[in-house]
Design an enzyme around this catalytic site. Structure first.
Site, PDB file in Angstrom:
ATOM      1  N   HIS A 479       0.838  -1.067   0.012  1.00  0.00           N
ATOM      2  CA  HIS A 479       0.042  -0.025   0.061  1.00  0.00           C
ATOM      3  C   HIS A 479       0.858   1.321   0.203  1.00  0.00           C
ATOM      4  O   HIS A 479       0.672   1.969  -0.789  1.00  0.00           O
ATOM      5  CB  HIS A 479      -0.858  -0.019   1.108  1.00  0.00           C
ATOM      6  CG  HIS A 479      -2.091  -0.893   0.985  1.00  0.00           C
ATOM      7  ND1 HIS A 479      -2.635  -1.789   2.131  1.00  0.00           N
ATOM      8  CD2 HIS A 479      -2.626  -1.331   0.112  1.00  0.00           C
ATOM      9  CE1 HIS A 479      -3.405  -2.691   1.751  1.00  0.00           C
ATOM     10  NE2 HIS A 479      -3.710  -2.229   0.750  1.00  0.00           N
ATOM     11  N   ARG A 586     -10.154   1.551  -9.257  1.00  0.00           N
ATOM     12  CA  ARG A 586     -10.106   0.458  -8.214  1.00  0.00           C
ATOM     13  C   ARG A 586     -11.680   0.980  -7.409  1.00  0.00           C
ATOM     14  O   ARG A 586     -11.431   2.029  -6.621  1.00  0.00           O
ATOM     15  CB  ARG A 586      -8.956   0.861  -7.166  1.00  0.00           C
ATOM     16  CG  ARG A 586      -7.602   0.504  -7.712  1.00  0.00           C
ATOM     17  CD  ARG A 586      -6.475   0.612  -6.773  1.00  0.00           C
ATOM     18  NE  ARG A 586      -5.206   0.351  -7.220  1.00  0.00           N
ATOM     19  CZ  ARG A 586      -4.265   1.087  -7.730  1.00  0.00           C
ATOM     20  NH1 ARG A 586      -4.736   2.393  -7.599  1.00  0.00           N
ATOM     21  NH2 ARG A 586      -3.299   0.711  -8.093  1.00  0.00           N
ATOM     22  N   ARG A 623     -12.493  -2.080 -12.253  1.00  0.00           N
ATOM     23  CA  ARG A 623     -12.465  -2.979 -11.719  1.00  0.00           C
ATOM     24  C   ARG A 623     -13.833  -3.396 -10.677  1.00  0.00           C
ATOM     25  O   ARG A 623     -13.857  -2.551  -9.967  1.00  0.00           O
ATOM     26  CB  ARG A 623     -11.143  -3.618 -10.910  1.00  0.00           C
ATOM     27  CG  ARG A 623     -10.954  -4.851 -10.346  1.00  0.00           C
ATOM     28  CD  ARG A 623      -9.666  -4.664  -9.701  1.00  0.00           C
ATOM     29  NE  ARG A 623      -9.490  -4.195  -8.596  1.00  0.00           N
ATOM     30  CZ  ARG A 623      -8.485  -3.659  -7.861  1.00  0.00           C
ATOM     31  NH1 ARG A 623      -7.347  -4.464  -8.352  1.00  0.00           N
ATOM     32  NH2 ARG A 623      -8.352  -3.065  -6.817  1.00  0.00           N
ATOM     33  N   GLU A 716      -3.934 -12.257 -12.507  1.00  0.00           N
ATOM     34  CA  GLU A 716      -2.979 -12.161 -11.077  1.00  0.00           C
ATOM     35  C   GLU A 716      -3.137 -13.477 -10.493  1.00  0.00           C
ATOM     36  O   GLU A 716      -2.356 -13.483  -9.340  1.00  0.00           O
ATOM     37  CB  GLU A 716      -3.755 -11.099 -10.285  1.00  0.00           C
ATOM     38  CG  GLU A 716      -5.289 -10.896 -10.028  1.00  0.00           C
ATOM     39  CD  GLU A 716      -5.966  -9.863  -9.516  1.00  0.00           C
ATOM     40  OE1 GLU A 716      -5.115  -9.042  -8.850  1.00  0.00           O
ATOM     41  OE2 GLU A 716      -7.038  -9.747  -9.792  1.00  0.00           O
ATOM     42  N   ASP A 740      -0.363  -9.140  -7.341  1.00  0.00           N
ATOM     43  CA  ASP A 740      -0.737 -10.365  -6.805  1.00  0.00           C
ATOM     44  C   ASP A 740      -0.216 -11.421  -7.587  1.00  0.00           C
ATOM     45  O   ASP A 740       0.039 -12.597  -6.949  1.00  0.00           O
ATOM     46  CB  ASP A 740      -2.339 -10.331  -6.911  1.00  0.00           C
ATOM     47  CG  ASP A 740      -2.781  -9.776  -5.679  1.00  0.00           C
ATOM     48  OD1 ASP A 740      -2.203  -9.694  -4.678  1.00  0.00           O
ATOM     49  OD2 ASP A 740      -3.912  -9.077  -5.819  1.00  0.00           O
ATOM     50  N   ARG A 750       3.294 -10.261   0.041  1.00  0.00           N
ATOM     51  CA  ARG A 750       4.033  -9.108  -0.136  1.00  0.00           C
ATOM     52  C   ARG A 750       3.922  -8.170   0.811  1.00  0.00           C
ATOM     53  O   ARG A 750       4.585  -6.917   0.982  1.00  0.00           O
ATOM     54  CB  ARG A 750       3.484  -8.161  -1.638  1.00  0.00           C
ATOM     55  CG  ARG A 750       1.990  -8.268  -1.606  1.00  0.00           C
ATOM     56  CD  ARG A 750       1.569  -7.605  -3.010  1.00  0.00           C
ATOM     57  NE  ARG A 750      -0.005  -7.603  -3.128  1.00  0.00           N
ATOM     58  CZ  ARG A 750      -0.659  -6.559  -3.350  1.00  0.00           C
ATOM     59  NH1 ARG A 750       0.178  -5.350  -2.910  1.00  0.00           N
ATOM     60  NH2 ARG A 750      -1.836  -6.437  -3.240  1.00  0.00           N
ATOM     61  N   CYS A 787      -1.625  -3.415 -15.345  1.00  0.00           N
ATOM     62  CA  CYS A 787      -2.117  -2.448 -14.291  1.00  0.00           C
ATOM     63  C   CYS A 787      -1.427  -2.641 -13.027  1.00  0.00           C
ATOM     64  O   CYS A 787      -1.900  -1.623 -12.318  1.00  0.00           O
ATOM     65  CB  CYS A 787      -3.649  -2.439 -14.000  1.00  0.00           C
ATOM     66  SG  CYS A 787      -4.127  -3.807 -13.537  1.00  0.00           S
TER      67      CYS A 787
END
Length: 855
Positions: A479, A586, A623, A716, A740, A750, A787
């Site tokens: 993030h 998003r 998405r 992903e 991902d 991650r 993306c």
């Protein structure tokens, strides 16, 4: 079937307990959980179950059905009998369990207490082993266990011989049932401060006895780190250990031996506690690097490009203002336990990293912080206030601050310093309970240093004063990395935790390109950095000036460069930086930080605003909702998962909640009249998922009477990449989510601070999956975008072009630089670079190839 009789040989009453489940008896010491194996929860037996019903082992009263429904406590003949199904099943939060009784209910032997889905629980729990223990062993004179196979409600599990008079002293010599040790001189040279106190408390918790340390007329709960520290025990002081309970003598002997040793030296050097084997030391992680680290330079992960000079500003949260009254006490207690668990994970990550780096002193501090999380006096006070009706946050805040205030009032300076540790740990848990934070007054030219940053943290910062971000957690795909790139700020994630000890105001240099923080820059270093910043600024100005030009390679190959956005307001910024559309909207921003899901009209309005801001020629790819176990929403009933990244998230979650999914799909379809709108589904792994989601879209499209729109999938999950050709027969496009895809390919979380430096999207294994995806798409004339963070990585651009990717979707501030990078390359050279990269050994080697060929 149960009996309470006088045994002829002893004159004592006995209670016979039948097996509550059918299966094979397993001794407690063989249970792979220290709470049961060390009999901290009581004594008894475990059963490896073959059935899915739990029966009452005797006539009894139900005292408690655990809030997670996995355990039942009964009372019979003054004994507290705990039946606990499985290990770590509390994390399932009731999923798969169906209680058949309530607290206060009278049951007969053989009555059904609860039922559980044995297959579902077995798949998600650590073990199905079911423990049957007597928690108040002070009332037990003897316990006679059985062995072998047992049938529920029929075979005897064990017999309990009760004490004739539970209030009678355990030993005739101790009228008050207490046993005292001889005086013991404390061997820890600096006394019982945090680390030695933590060792003593951990040892005390291994016994059922109530253990107290006495000094000069004062006493401390030996299980409580805070209570021990409050005694202000110095090196050479004399203590007496007092115990009550069936194993008091053994416990006292253990603690006396422990107190006489130099615990401080053992803890500081990572030695095992007295009487315990040394824990296995994890093997050091060897990372691929291209340059050595100079003295004073701390290495991390390059999270957002750029250079910055500024003063360290530690982002630490003050105590939040919280509501006092709570809702359901069980729900509030659940919240505290969840926050404590999350805090343990955070501290463990820091502790293990520093242990591997041979910084034992710092590692021991974090271990002591973990012990503070288990302090019984803090936990008991918080639980009592929750039972009295207080909220989880209020109860926790009152519990830890009262203990910290108690330590602050002590005369010993070292002990007063431990109050800071307790407040640090307490705030960590409180922040997890309340989420978010108040705006922080950041000084000018700040390098914000924190363990981690949330979206709310970043939103609260004055961005005109922040020069860079630096966190000890996270990775290039975390993030904080996404936030930093979105803000155009240099950032280093997963940096050495020693950065947290750098004093506030210290002048440091953050290199977001190399992933380093220089904590002792010289005047010459700063001069070179200022020169580089000037060059970077000039380059950014050139890139922005040319941003409206198409991204076409020197040999005429066109690449579309679009933007990733996560808010309605960002839609208007895309065209200003030359973005040719939005490759990823998003949609989670509409669903977060609220008590209910947004309705269809609210969603449609938001999507329309973005589409109109982009205009009719620029694509808007929306998405659908991507949340789940790792990104929970408070209004969705999503069970806690042992591994949320492999659980119910993305399209799996929305397919399981068709009303939620249908509302969003309808909103997107309605907004499609306002622009060039496309829709894509996250976390697609199987053709069945794709077909179910696409069928729902078609049903709603026909019901609304709108024209078809492009519908694609996020690639992903490796499974989707490997059968991309099959998906391409039906899906309109692919968008590769490299964040991902990388963690699933590498089997590395991650967000794990120990693994983050290795989660490299340029690893050849990830690149081969991208190659496979492009090949599958080409077979059916579909376009492919990227993306994830890789699309904004200038090292990756030549490789992605060479692999045949059609579209690069980067964070808004990076769009001009990505377009400029494309215009500097030739397709032929990129194809050769991609070929070499696929044959490389790791991500570092790939970057070296790119640097050599395209610097």
């Amino acid at each position: 079937m149960s009996e309470s009789t006088l045994a002829p040989t002893t004159g004592r009453a006995t209670l016979t307990l039948l097996a509550p489940v059918s299966g094979v008896i397993v001794p407690l010491e063989d249970v792979p959980d220290p709470v049961f194996a060390q009999r901290l929860a009581g004594d008894g037996l475990s059963i490896d179950p073959l059935g899915s019903e739990v029966l009452a082992p005797c006539d009894a009263v139900v005292r408690q059905v655990h809030r997670a429904s996995h355990a039942v406590t009964l009372e019979a003949s003054g004994l507290e009998i705990v039946i606990h199904v499985g290990l770590d099943t509390v994390l399932l939060q009731g999923a798969g369990f169906h209680p058949a009784v309530k607290a206060g209910q009278q049951v007969r032997a053989g009555d059904v207490l609860l039922r559980f889905d044995i297959d579902a629980v077995a798949r998600r729990a650590r073990s199905l082993l079911t423990e049957v223990v007597i928690s108040n062993m002070d009332r037990v004179a003897a316990l006679r266990p059985r062995s072998g196979m047992v049938v529920a409600g029929h075979d005897v599990l064990f017999e309990v011989e009760l004490k004739t008079d539970p209030s009678a002293p355990a030993a005739p010599a101790a009228a008050d049932s207490a046993i005292s040790s001889a005086p013991v001189v404390v061997g820890a040279r600096t006394g019982l401060h945090a680390r030695p106190a933590a060792v003593v408390a951990a040892a005390a918790r291994r016994f059922a006895a109530d253990l107290r340390l006495h000094k000069d007329g004062q006493e401390a709960n030996a299980r409580s780190v805070v209570s021990i520290m409050a005694l202000e025990v110095g090196g050479g002081d004399t203590l007496t250990v007092v115990g009550r309970g069936s194993d008091a003598a053994e416990a006292i002997q253990e603690l006396v031996a422990l107190l006489a040793t130099d615990l401080d030296a053992g803890a500081a050097h990572g030695k095992p506690a007295h009487g315990q084997p040394a824990p296995a030391r994890p093997a050091p992680v060897t990372l691929s690097t291209t340059e050595p680290v100079a003295e004073g330079v701390l290495r991390g992960v390059a999270a957002s490009p750029g250079l910055a000079i500024g003063q360290v500003f530690h982002l630490r949260h003050d105590d939040a203002v919280v509501e006092q009254r709570g809702a359901d006490p069980a729900q509030e207690q659940r919240a505290i336990e969840s926050a404590l668990s999350a805090a343990h994970v955070q501290l463990e990550g820091l502790r293990q990293r520093l242990t591997e780096e041979a910084d034992a002193d710092h590692a021991a501090i974090f271990a002591a912080h973990q012990e503070l999380l288990e302090d019984p006096e803090v936990l008991d006070r918080a639980a009592a206030q929750v039972r009295a009706g207080d909220s989880a946050a209020w109860a926790w805040q009152q519990a830890y601050t009262s203990q910290a205030d108690r330590l602050s009032a002590l005369s010993n300076a070292v002990m007063r310093g431990r109050a800071t540790d307790l407040r640090d740990v307490g705030r960590r848990v409180l922040q997890l309970l309340v989420g978010g934070s108040a705006p922080v007054d950041v000084p000018a030219d700040s390098i914000v240093v924190a363990e981690d940053l949330t979206p709310s943290d970043t939103a609260a910062l004055d961005r005109t004063k922040v020069r860079a971000l630096c966190t000890t957690m996270g990775s290039a795909t975390s993030h904080v990395a996404i936030l930093a790139r979105g803000l155009g700020l240099p950032a280093v994630a997963g940096v050495d935790p020693r950065i947290l000890a750098v004093p506030a105001g210290t002048r440091v240099v953050v290199d977001g390109d190399r992933g380093t923080v220089n904590t002792t820059p010289s005047a010459d270093d700063e001069s070179r950095i200022v020169a580089r910043q000037s060059l970077d600024s000039e380059r950014r100005e050139r890139d922005l000036a040319a941003a409206m030009e198409p991204a076409t390679t020197t040999d005429g190959h066109r690449v579309e460069v679009v933007a990733n956005i996560g808010a309605v307001s960002e839609g208007a910024r895309v065209a200003d930086v030359g973005g040719e559309g939005v490759g990823l909207l998003r949609s989670e921003f509409l669903f977060m930080d609220r008590r209910t899901a947004p309705d269809e009209d609210e969603q449609a309005k938001s999507y329309r605003i973005v589409a109109r801001a982009l205009g009719p020629e620029r694509i808007l790819v929306i998405r659908t909702l991507d949340v789940g176990g790792d990104k929970p929403l408070p209004y969705l009933d999503v069970a806690a998962e042992l591994n949320p990244f492999l659980g119910e998230r993305g399209v799996r979650l929305t397919l399981a909640r068709p009303e939620l999914f249908r509302t969003q799909v309808r909103a997107i379809l309605r907004a499609s009249a306002s622009g060039k709108v496309a829709m894509m589904f996250p976390m697609i792994a199987t053709l069945a998922e794709w077909r179910a989601a696409k069928a729902l879209v078609e049903r709603e499209r026909e019901a609304l009477g709108v024209a078809p729109i492009p519908v694609g999938i996020m690639v992903e999950i490796p499974a989707a990449a490997l059968i991309a050709e099959q998906f391409a027969r039906e899906a309109d496009f692919f968008s590769i989510g490299t964040n991902d895809l990388t963690q699933y390919t590498m089997a590395m979380d991650r967000t794990n601070p120990r693994l983050a430096p290795q989660v490299d999207a340029l690893h050849p294994s990830v690149l081969r999956l991208i190659e496979r995806t492009v090949a599958g798409a080409r077979a059916h004339g579909r376009w492919v975008g990227v993306c994830g963070a890789l699309a904004g990585d200038l090292h990756a651009v030549p490789i992605l072009i060479g692999l045949g990717v059609d579209e690069l979707s980067a964070d808004i501030p990076l769009v001009p630089a990505v377009k400029a990078r494309v215009r500097s390359l030739s397709l032929a050279e990129c194809q050769e670079t991609a070929r070499l990269a696929l044959e490389a050994g790791d991500g570092a080697e790939v970057r070296a190839i790119v640097t050599q060929r395209h610097s």
